[in-house]
Design a protein around this motif. Structure first.
Motif, PDB file in Angstrom:
ATOM      1  N   PHE A  94       0.840  -1.253  -0.032  1.00  0.00           N
ATOM      2  CA  PHE A  94      -0.119  -0.026   0.112  1.00  0.00           C
ATOM      3  C   PHE A  94       0.746   1.092   0.040  1.00  0.00           C
ATOM      4  O   PHE A  94       0.485   2.121  -0.859  1.00  0.00           O
ATOM      5  CB  PHE A  94      -0.896  -0.077   1.095  1.00  0.00           C
ATOM      6  N   ASP A  95       1.893   1.238   0.925  1.00  0.00           N
ATOM      7  CA  ASP A  95       2.850   2.456   0.856  1.00  0.00           C
ATOM      8  C   ASP A  95       3.499   2.558  -0.357  1.00  0.00           C
ATOM      9  O   ASP A  95       3.838   3.629  -0.846  1.00  0.00           O
ATOM     10  CB  ASP A  95       3.906   2.134   1.977  1.00  0.00           C
ATOM     11  N   ASP A 135       1.242   4.308  -2.860  1.00  0.00           N
ATOM     12  CA  ASP A 135       1.375   5.691  -2.593  1.00  0.00           C
ATOM     13  C   ASP A 135       2.653   6.622  -3.065  1.00  0.00           C
ATOM     14  O   ASP A 135       2.498   7.586  -3.728  1.00  0.00           O
ATOM     15  CB  ASP A 135       1.149   6.009  -0.971  1.00  0.00           C
ATOM     16  N   ARG A 141      -9.543  -6.303   5.880  1.00  0.00           N
ATOM     17  CA  ARG A 141      -9.335  -5.034   5.894  1.00  0.00           C
ATOM     18  C   ARG A 141      -8.495  -4.885   4.510  1.00  0.00           C
ATOM     19  O   ARG A 141      -8.538  -4.013   3.869  1.00  0.00           O
ATOM     20  CB  ARG A 141      -8.261  -4.681   7.040  1.00  0.00           C
ATOM     21  N   ASP A 142      -7.523  -5.670   4.359  1.00  0.00           N
ATOM     22  CA  ASP A 142      -6.637  -5.624   3.218  1.00  0.00           C
ATOM     23  C   ASP A 142      -7.420  -5.906   1.949  1.00  0.00           C
ATOM     24  O   ASP A 142      -7.227  -5.039   0.792  1.00  0.00           O
ATOM     25  CB  ASP A 142      -5.665  -6.797   3.033  1.00  0.00           C
ATOM     26  N   GLN A 175     -10.716  -5.181   1.397  1.00  0.00           N
ATOM     27  CA  GLN A 175     -11.418  -4.006   1.373  1.00  0.00           C
ATOM     28  C   GLN A 175     -10.722  -2.650   0.688  1.00  0.00           C
ATOM     29  O   GLN A 175     -10.936  -2.003  -0.114  1.00  0.00           O
ATOM     30  CB  GLN A 175     -12.109  -3.495   2.493  1.00  0.00           C
ATOM     31  N   ARG A 176      -9.374  -2.580   1.391  1.00  0.00           N
ATOM     32  CA  ARG A 176      -8.479  -1.667   1.014  1.00  0.00           C
ATOM     33  C   ARG A 176      -8.108  -1.528  -0.578  1.00  0.00           C
ATOM     34  O   ARG A 176      -8.039  -0.910  -1.340  1.00  0.00           O
ATOM     35  CB  ARG A 176      -7.433  -1.482   1.797  1.00  0.00           C
ATOM     36  N   VAL A 177      -7.992  -2.791  -1.069  1.00  0.00           N
ATOM     37  CA  VAL A 177      -7.449  -3.148  -2.344  1.00  0.00           C
ATOM     38  C   VAL A 177      -8.599  -2.988  -3.454  1.00  0.00           C
ATOM     39  O   VAL A 177      -8.309  -2.379  -4.375  1.00  0.00           O
ATOM     40  CB  VAL A 177      -6.895  -4.768  -2.586  1.00  0.00           C
ATOM     41  N   GLU A 178      -9.568  -3.277  -3.011  1.00  0.00           N
ATOM     42  CA  GLU A 178     -10.832  -3.054  -3.665  1.00  0.00           C
ATOM     43  C   GLU A 178     -11.110  -1.506  -4.150  1.00  0.00           C
ATOM     44  O   GLU A 178     -11.670  -1.372  -5.054  1.00  0.00           O
ATOM     45  CB  GLU A 178     -12.325  -3.616  -3.136  1.00  0.00           C
ATOM     46  N   GLN A 179     -10.622  -0.544  -3.418  1.00  0.00           N
ATOM     47  CA  GLN A 179     -10.766   0.724  -3.395  1.00  0.00           C
ATOM     48  C   GLN A 179      -9.730   1.564  -4.272  1.00  0.00           C
ATOM     49  O   GLN A 179      -9.760   2.658  -4.452  1.00  0.00           O
ATOM     50  CB  GLN A 179     -10.592   1.548  -2.165  1.00  0.00           C
ATOM     51  N   LEU A 180      -8.624   0.611  -4.683  1.00  0.00           N
ATOM     52  CA  LEU A 180      -7.363   1.193  -5.307  1.00  0.00           C
ATOM     53  C   LEU A 180      -7.720   0.948  -6.826  1.00  0.00           C
ATOM     54  O   LEU A 180      -8.276   0.261  -7.210  1.00  0.00           O
ATOM     55  CB  LEU A 180      -6.122   0.370  -4.877  1.00  0.00           C
TER      56      LEU A 180
END
Length: 137
Positions: free
Chosen positions: A72-73, A76, A101-102, A104-109
């Protein structure tokens, strides 16, 4: 099949990198295969090899959980690179992490996909078909 200009593997596990390198070498997808053990090394490799869109990775296979700089970093930091160093890369998160959590976060990228390890010929074929309009030989 037309070879990809460059593929970048980013994973902190040397065994995973070795197996993925071997698979990609067997499939003869690229002449230029770069390997980084974390996101920071990956950013450095992109900065070194991607000059005027030449040598830029067409495909980045990125682990989520790594020391120094995680996936994720990395994304960014990658977004802060000059556009010429980002394009036309397809980023695929390749991980064992199924933590909600991972996921869900990936789906938003804004990335090309999220696949579970291990990397297989079938998964590579799927990536090639979806993002490059071709199939491994």
């Amino acid at each position: 099949m037309q070879k990809l200009s460059c593929i970048l593997l980013v994973d902190d596990d040397p065994i995973t990198n070795f197996l993925n390198q071997r698979l990609l070498d067997e499939l003869k997808l690229t002449e230029k295969l770069l390997v980084a053990l974390n996101g920071k090394e990956a950013i450095t490799l992109i900065e070194e090899h991607c000059v005027d869109r030449q040598g830029c990775p067409a495909l980045i296979l990125l682990d989520v959980n790594m020391p120094v700089m995680n996936g994720f970093d990395f994304l960014d930091a990658y977004a802060q690179l000059p556009v010429a160093q980002q394009h036309p890369s397809v980023v695929i998160m390749l991980t064992t992490s199924l933590h909600p959590r991972d996921v869900q976060r990936v789906e938003q990228l804004q990335i090309g996909g999220f696949l579970n390890k291990p990397l297989t010929k079938e998964k590579v074929d799927s990536i090639l078909a979806q993002h490059f309009g071709q199939q491994a030989d």
